[in-house]
Design a protein around this motif. Structure first.
Motif, PDB file in Angstrom:
ATOM      1  N   ILE A 200      -4.302 -59.240 -22.566  1.00  0.00           N
ATOM      2  CA  ILE A 200      -3.166 -59.896 -21.903  1.00  0.00           C
ATOM      3  C   ILE A 200      -2.982 -59.342 -20.500  1.00  0.00           C
ATOM      4  O   ILE A 200      -2.752 -60.096 -19.530  1.00  0.00           O
ATOM      5  CB  ILE A 200      -1.888 -59.705 -22.753  1.00  0.00           C
ATOM      6  N   ILE A 201      -3.092 -57.998 -20.355  1.00  0.00           N
ATOM      7  CA  ILE A 201      -2.914 -57.373 -19.037  1.00  0.00           C
ATOM      8  C   ILE A 201      -3.985 -57.839 -18.068  1.00  0.00           C
ATOM      9  O   ILE A 201      -3.701 -58.185 -16.910  1.00  0.00           O
ATOM     10  CB  ILE A 201      -2.942 -55.841 -19.189  1.00  0.00           C
ATOM     11  N   THR A 202      -5.243 -57.880 -18.508  1.00  0.00           N
ATOM     12  CA  THR A 202      -6.325 -58.294 -17.613  1.00  0.00           C
ATOM     13  C   THR A 202      -6.187 -59.764 -17.237  1.00  0.00           C
ATOM     14  O   THR A 202      -6.461 -60.157 -16.096  1.00  0.00           O
ATOM     15  CB  THR A 202      -7.686 -58.033 -18.274  1.00  0.00           C
ATOM     16  N   ARG A 203      -5.747 -60.600 -18.191  1.00  0.00           N
ATOM     17  CA  ARG A 203      -5.594 -62.041 -17.917  1.00  0.00           C
ATOM     18  C   ARG A 203      -4.488 -62.323 -16.913  1.00  0.00           C
ATOM     19  O   ARG A 203      -4.468 -63.379 -16.283  1.00  0.00           O
ATOM     20  CB  ARG A 203      -5.313 -62.804 -19.209  1.00  0.00           C
ATOM     21  N   GLU A 204      -3.536 -61.368 -16.764  1.00  0.00           N
ATOM     22  CA  GLU A 204      -2.443 -61.583 -15.803  1.00  0.00           C
ATOM     23  C   GLU A 204      -2.980 -61.762 -14.390  1.00  0.00           C
ATOM     24  O   GLU A 204      -2.502 -62.611 -13.640  1.00  0.00           O
ATOM     25  CB  GLU A 204      -1.477 -60.393 -15.849  1.00  0.00           C
ATOM     26  N   LYS A 205      -3.948 -60.927 -14.025  1.00  0.00           N
ATOM     27  CA  LYS A 205      -4.592 -61.006 -12.708  1.00  0.00           C
ATOM     28  C   LYS A 205      -6.090 -60.821 -12.909  1.00  0.00           C
ATOM     29  O   LYS A 205      -6.644 -59.755 -12.654  1.00  0.00           O
ATOM     30  CB  LYS A 205      -4.036 -59.941 -11.771  1.00  0.00           C
ATOM     31  N   PRO A 206      -6.755 -61.856 -13.378  1.00  0.00           N
ATOM     32  CA  PRO A 206      -8.175 -61.710 -13.754  1.00  0.00           C
ATOM     33  C   PRO A 206      -9.094 -61.349 -12.598  1.00  0.00           C
ATOM     34  O   PRO A 206     -10.191 -60.836 -12.825  1.00  0.00           O
ATOM     35  CB  PRO A 206      -8.528 -63.082 -14.335  1.00  0.00           C
ATOM     36  N   ASN A 207      -8.671 -61.595 -11.374  1.00  0.00           N
ATOM     37  CA  ASN A 207      -9.532 -61.316 -10.227  1.00  0.00           C
ATOM     38  C   ASN A 207      -9.152 -60.027  -9.507  1.00  0.00           C
ATOM     39  O   ASN A 207      -9.697 -59.743  -8.441  1.00  0.00           O
ATOM     40  CB  ASN A 207      -9.477 -62.492  -9.246  1.00  0.00           C
ATOM     41  N   GLU A 208      -8.221 -59.284 -10.058  1.00  0.00           N
ATOM     42  CA  GLU A 208      -7.760 -58.059  -9.406  1.00  0.00           C
ATOM     43  C   GLU A 208      -7.799 -56.902 -10.401  1.00  0.00           C
ATOM     44  O   GLU A 208      -7.150 -56.941 -11.443  1.00  0.00           O
ATOM     45  CB  GLU A 208      -6.332 -58.248  -8.879  1.00  0.00           C
ATOM     46  N   SER A 209      -8.563 -55.902 -10.059  1.00  0.00           N
ATOM     47  CA  SER A 209      -8.675 -54.736 -10.941  1.00  0.00           C
ATOM     48  C   SER A 209      -7.501 -53.782 -10.684  1.00  0.00           C
ATOM     49  O   SER A 209      -7.242 -53.402  -9.543  1.00  0.00           O
ATOM     50  CB  SER A 209     -10.003 -54.016 -10.690  1.00  0.00           C
ATOM     51  N   ARG A 210      -6.787 -53.408 -11.752  1.00  0.00           N
ATOM     52  CA  ARG A 210      -5.643 -52.497 -11.624  1.00  0.00           C
ATOM     53  C   ARG A 210      -5.903 -51.215 -12.403  1.00  0.00           C
ATOM     54  O   ARG A 210      -6.666 -51.204 -13.363  1.00  0.00           O
ATOM     55  CB  ARG A 210      -4.375 -53.180 -12.140  1.00  0.00           C
ATOM     56  N   THR A 211      -5.229 -50.149 -11.974  1.00  0.00           N
ATOM     57  CA  THR A 211      -5.392 -48.846 -12.630  1.00  0.00           C
ATOM     58  C   THR A 211      -4.167 -48.565 -13.491  1.00  0.00           C
ATOM     59  O   THR A 211      -3.036 -48.573 -12.993  1.00  0.00           O
ATOM     60  CB  THR A 211      -5.551 -47.728 -11.589  1.00  0.00           C
ATOM     61  N   LEU A 212      -4.415 -48.304 -14.765  1.00  0.00           N
ATOM     62  CA  LEU A 212      -3.315 -48.083 -15.710  1.00  0.00           C
ATOM     63  C   LEU A 212      -3.556 -46.828 -16.534  1.00  0.00           C
ATOM     64  O   LEU A 212      -4.702 -46.505 -16.893  1.00  0.00           O
ATOM     65  CB  LEU A 212      -3.170 -49.282 -16.644  1.00  0.00           C
ATOM     66  N   LEU A 213      -2.462 -46.157 -16.856  1.00  0.00           N
ATOM     67  CA  LEU A 213      -2.506 -44.971 -17.714  1.00  0.00           C
ATOM     68  C   LEU A 213      -1.942 -45.334 -19.076  1.00  0.00           C
ATOM     69  O   LEU A 213      -0.947 -46.058 -19.183  1.00  0.00           O
ATOM     70  CB  LEU A 213      -1.683 -43.839 -17.101  1.00  0.00           C
ATOM     71  N   ALA A 214      -2.582 -44.849 -20.119  1.00  0.00           N
ATOM     72  CA  ALA A 214      -2.061 -44.961 -21.481  1.00  0.00           C
ATOM     73  C   ALA A 214      -1.800 -43.551 -21.998  1.00  0.00           C
ATOM     74  O   ALA A 214      -2.594 -42.633 -21.754  1.00  0.00           O
ATOM     75  CB  ALA A 214      -3.046 -45.692 -22.383  1.00  0.00           C
ATOM     76  N   VAL A 215      -0.696 -43.364 -22.697  1.00  0.00           N
ATOM     77  CA  VAL A 215      -0.295 -42.036 -23.143  1.00  0.00           C
ATOM     78  C   VAL A 215      -0.147 -42.030 -24.660  1.00  0.00           C
ATOM     79  O   VAL A 215       0.630 -42.818 -25.221  1.00  0.00           O
ATOM     80  CB  VAL A 215       1.034 -41.607 -22.487  1.00  0.00           C
ATOM     81  N   VAL A 216      -0.888 -41.156 -25.311  1.00  0.00           N
ATOM     82  CA  VAL A 216      -0.721 -40.950 -26.747  1.00  0.00           C
ATOM     83  C   VAL A 216       0.460 -40.006 -26.947  1.00  0.00           C
ATOM     84  O   VAL A 216       0.512 -38.934 -26.339  1.00  0.00           O
ATOM     85  CB  VAL A 216      -1.998 -40.346 -27.369  1.00  0.00           C
ATOM     86  N   PRO A 217       1.433 -40.369 -27.783  1.00  0.00           N
ATOM     87  CA  PRO A 217       2.623 -39.530 -27.939  1.00  0.00           C
ATOM     88  C   PRO A 217       2.292 -38.166 -28.542  1.00  0.00           C
ATOM     89  O   PRO A 217       1.338 -38.017 -29.317  1.00  0.00           O
ATOM     90  CB  PRO A 217       3.510 -40.339 -28.894  1.00  0.00           C
ATOM     91  N   ARG A 218       3.082 -37.190 -28.165  1.00  0.00           N
ATOM     92  CA  ARG A 218       2.968 -35.876 -28.810  1.00  0.00           C
ATOM     93  C   ARG A 218       3.280 -36.018 -30.295  1.00  0.00           C
ATOM     94  O   ARG A 218       4.112 -36.818 -30.696  1.00  0.00           O
ATOM     95  CB  ARG A 218       3.944 -34.894 -28.174  1.00  0.00           C
ATOM     96  N   GLY A 219       2.630 -35.183 -31.083  1.00  0.00           N
ATOM     97  CA  GLY A 219       2.816 -35.247 -32.523  1.00  0.00           C
ATOM     98  C   GLY A 219       1.822 -36.148 -33.230  1.00  0.00           C
ATOM     99  O   GLY A 219       1.811 -36.210 -34.453  1.00  0.00           O
ATOM    100  N   THR A 220       0.979 -36.864 -32.470  1.00  0.00           N
ATOM    101  CA  THR A 220      -0.025 -37.735 -33.074  1.00  0.00           C
ATOM    102  C   THR A 220      -1.209 -36.908 -33.561  1.00  0.00           C
ATOM    103  O   THR A 220      -1.753 -36.096 -32.822  1.00  0.00           O
ATOM    104  CB  THR A 220      -0.513 -38.782 -32.059  1.00  0.00           C
ATOM    105  N   ALA A 221      -1.593 -37.113 -34.801  1.00  0.00           N
ATOM    106  CA  ALA A 221      -2.718 -36.373 -35.362  1.00  0.00           C
ATOM    107  C   ALA A 221      -4.016 -36.807 -34.693  1.00  0.00           C
ATOM    108  O   ALA A 221      -4.266 -38.003 -34.485  1.00  0.00           O
ATOM    109  CB  ALA A 221      -2.805 -36.605 -36.862  1.00  0.00           C
ATOM    110  N   VAL A 222      -4.836 -35.824 -34.341  1.00  0.00           N
ATOM    111  CA  VAL A 222      -6.157 -36.107 -33.780  1.00  0.00           C
ATOM    112  C   VAL A 222      -7.114 -36.277 -34.950  1.00  0.00           C
ATOM    113  O   VAL A 222      -7.563 -35.313 -35.567  1.00  0.00           O
ATOM    114  CB  VAL A 222      -6.616 -34.966 -32.847  1.00  0.00           C
TER     115      VAL A 222
END
Length: 742
Positions: free
Chosen positions: A456-478
């Motif tokens: 969905i995010i890529t389809r918003e602007k399919p011709n423009e590459s954007r930089t995004l951060l994803a954060v795994v919450p603390r307390g998540t088991a590895v």
């Protein structure tokens, strides 16, 4: 997708003992409880996945467990498999299954949620089948439906992306359904979204299990993943530690030598070589779980690592709380750890992993202008969902935001004097990454939702590459499940994994964001924790000065302090930790004390006064001992400095002089060599009879003289009496007797 509204797990009380381990390592039961409770923090179903629908289970429970393929490209068929359970209470006759697919692609995560909650039309029928046999009451069976690509509503290649998929089951009046997502990749030409996922690996959730270590290595080797690691996970090496000046910047750190803590269980983990151990720890609390092989592989395979403070101490809370001592302690641990990892990484071919030591990751409660102003020269990871666009946008803006530290406003013109780099992230993605899926169906939904959100995010602007951060919450088991979710996020044609440094150095947004204000006042438990920790460190510092190696004592409190103020610690855990910390501090401060004694008789003008001193510590302690007389007739002529061996009681003799007689109270005073009082609570009654020794000596001497005179007089008297009674010496008989005697 089986609808389950999962609640927060029962109690965090079992985590208390593992949260503050003062005098020694936590028990195995405490460690197991800590690991279980840490996992429960991510057990709440993410809101983006929707809630249960009344139509989901009306006598038949349907669970879609797998799709093959999950991302449809050029395959001719899609196999939908799952489990059906008869909850009607009566036998069901050969249930029938129908599969439906929506003909359009959702363009927002809200539309995605609406479908998964059953608020949208299921779509066109794409396939049907029968179970093939009756289903007894309470029984379960597996089902599988094969869908032909030609029967799927996939026409316009521009409509690529997630498609809602629904499976219904029916038999008589019993009904049931489940929904999930199939992602269609039509091959439409797009500019991929550049994304990095930050994964915390900290001691509060680590178990040391081999499966966990394999998962960590797998994540570290994945393009677009940056592990944020806790020093407590890594083995330490006795001897000198390598530290860097400053606060852990990415470059320009000048190594300096610091003494290593003698306490293997609590000293900062980073050392000149962070991997000397030959085997991993078997303790369940996760501390020191890495061994040399693991560290070698981690530094060799990871592109980048973020060095956290010990126990992932919340630098945001430390900033708002204003505790400079604890802040210095946390930053020093991060600096030391950063330098050690960099030194070790530099020994790898090609330089190994890049270690980032200038990242601040505050919790939601502590995020505000105070943190931005305190760490203006560093990169701030904002809590997911914060620093949102000031206006509704039709697309997802880039993660990097430059914030003016004076006003809290977004600098739409980019980096400038007085701005700080803040990295934002989506709440929905973070929630799903941290979800502890309890079944195959839940894990499928989590992975497909992550894939769908990036599409969905890529389809918003399919011709423009954007930089995004994803954060795994603390307390998540590895673990393997997290690996699966992260790969579902990143391993797609429309996503390119990048590095954390690339995100931080990318072009900042030119879209206005909500202004950042000051962080709210800390809750009472955190405020109390700061005070308790500050008091404990101050008080134990005095006692530590009496030890040959002060670190062995202060490290006990330091570990408790950082662990109690860890970013993942709850208010309840902090409150219980405060009680434990205060009790432990009180025990330490009374460990060196004078023992009570019975009445002392003092008859000399000068004497050595005996004072019994007990040392209940595990280390030798050097103290000064003196007396506090209540009357000036008794004076201390010298203060004694002695070393009391660990776990013993020794008698210290204090020189005194006395004048006169009487009963007085004498207090015992035990201090450190530099004068800090350790104990002045004990006293003793002294019967002082100064001068009695001289009087007694004179009396005894007089008696001896009298006895001598009496003895001499008695001897002379006997001789005189004998002479008076003896015969005359000149008589013939006497002469004859005398001659005979001769």
């Amino acid at each position: 997708m089986r609808r389950r509204v999962l609640g927060v797990a029962a109690s965090l009380a079992a985590l208390v003992a593992a949260t503050v381990a003062m005098a020694g390592p936590a028990s195995a039961e405490d460690d197991q409880g800590a690991a279980a409770d840490a996992a429960s923090r991510s057990a709440v179903r993410p809101s983006v996945l929707g809630a249960a629908s009344e139509e989901d289970d009306a006598g038949i429970a349907v669970s879609i467990d797998d799709l093959n393929p999950r991302v449809l490209t050029t395959q001719d068929t899609v196999v939908v498999s799952g489990t059906v359970t008869n909850t009607s209470g009566a036998d069901l006759s050969d249930p029938a299954f129908d599969v439906f697919m929506r003909p359009s692609t959702p363009v927002t995560d809200e539309e995605l949620t609406a479908f998964l909650s059953g608020e949208r039309w299921a779509g066109q029928q794409a396939g049907t089948t029968q179970l093939g046999h009756d289903l007894a009451a309470g029984a379960s069976a597996e089902f599988s439906v094969t869908l032909a690509r030609a029967d799927l509503p996939l026409d316009d290649s521009f409509e690529w992306g997630p498609r809602g998929l629904t499976v219904t089951a029916a038999s008589g009046d019993a009904r049931g359904q489940d929904r999930t997502l199939l992602v269609w990749d039509s091959g439409y030409d797009v500019s991929p979204t550049l994304m990095d996922a930050v994964v915390p690996w900290t001691a509060d959730t680590a178990t040391g299990a081999a499966t966990e270590q394999r998962a960590a290595l797998s994540l570290a080797a994945t393009d677009g993943v940056t592990l944020a690691v806790d020093p407590e996970l890594f083995p330490e090496e006795a001897g000198e530690e390598t530290a860097s000046s400053g606060e852990g910047g990415q470059s320009g750190d000048a190594p300096q030598s610091q003494p290593a803590s003698p306490s293997a269980s609590s000293s900062p983990s980073a050392s000149a070589s962070p991997a000397p151990s030959s085997s991993s720890s078997s303790s369940g609390d996760g501390s020191r779980t890495a061994d040399k092989r693991l560290v070698d592989e981690l530094l060799s395979t990871a592109q980048e690592l973020i060095a956290l403070p010990r126990w992932d101490a919340d630098l945001g809370a430390l900033t708002v709380g204003g505790s400079s001592d604890l802040m210095d302690l946390a930053l020093d641990s991060r600096t030391t750890f950063t330098a050690a990892l960099r030194q070790e990484s530099s020994r790898r071919p090609g330089g190994g992993a890049t270690v980032i030591g200038d990242v601040v990751w505050p919790t939601t409660a502590a995020f505000g202008l105070q943190v931005l102003q305190r760490f203006q020269d560093q990169t701030i990871i904002a809590p997911p969902g914060t620093v949102a666009p000031a206006e509704d946008l039709s697309f997802t803006s880039v993660s990097r935001v430059e914030i003016d530290t004076g006003s809290g406003e977004t600098s739409t013109s980019g980096e400038a004097d007085g701005t700080v780099t803040v990295l934002t992230s989506q709440q929905a993605i973070s929630d799903v990454l941290g979800w502890d899926a309890s079944s195959e169906a839940d894990q499928l939904d989590a992975e497909q939702t992550l894939t769908a959100l990036t599409a969905i995010i890529t389809r918003e602007k399919p011709n423009e590459s954007r930089t995004l951060l994803a954060v795994v919450p603390r307390g998540t088991a590895v673990d393997a499940d997290l690996v699966g979710r992260v790969h579902a996020l990143l391993d797609q044609r429309w996503v390119n994994g990048t590095t954390f440094s690339a995100i931080a150095a990318s072009s900042p947004t030119d879209q206005g964001r909500e202004a950042i204000g000051g962080a709210a006042a800390l809750d009472q438990s955190t405020t109390d924790a700061f005070q308790a920790v500050s008091d404990a460190l101050t008080q134990t510092a005095a006692l530590a000065s009496a030890l040959k190696e002060p670190e062995v004592l202060t490290s006990t409190i330091e570990e408790a302090a950082l662990r109690m103020l860890a970013a993942g610690t709850s208010a309840e855990e902090r409150s219980d930790g405060i009680t434990r910390l205060r009790l432990e501090t009180a025990r330490l401060l009374t460990s060196v004390h004078a023992e009570p004694t019975s009445t002392v008789n003092l008859i000399n003008k000068t004497a050595n006064f005996p004072v019994p001193i007990a040392n209940d510590l595990a280390w030798d302690v050097t103290v000064k001992v003196t007396l506090l007389p209540s009357d000036p007739r008794l004076r201390v002529t010298d203060t004694q400095e002695v070393t009391i061996p660990a776990g013993t009681t020794s008698t210290v003799e204090v020189p005194v002089s006395a004048i006169g007689s009487g009963d007085i109270e004498v207090g015992y005073k035990v201090t450190t060599p530099d004068g800090h009082v350790l104990d002045d609570t004990q006293s003793v009654t002294v019967r002082m009879r100064a001068g009695w020794e001289d009087t007694g000596t004179a009396v005894i001497a007089g008696l001896l003289v009298v006895a001598l005179v009496a003895g001499v007089a008695r001897t002379l008297g006997k001789r005189m009496r004998a002479r008076r009674t003896a015969p005359d010496a000149d008589t013939p008989g006497t002469i004859a007797a005398t001659e005979e005697g001769r």
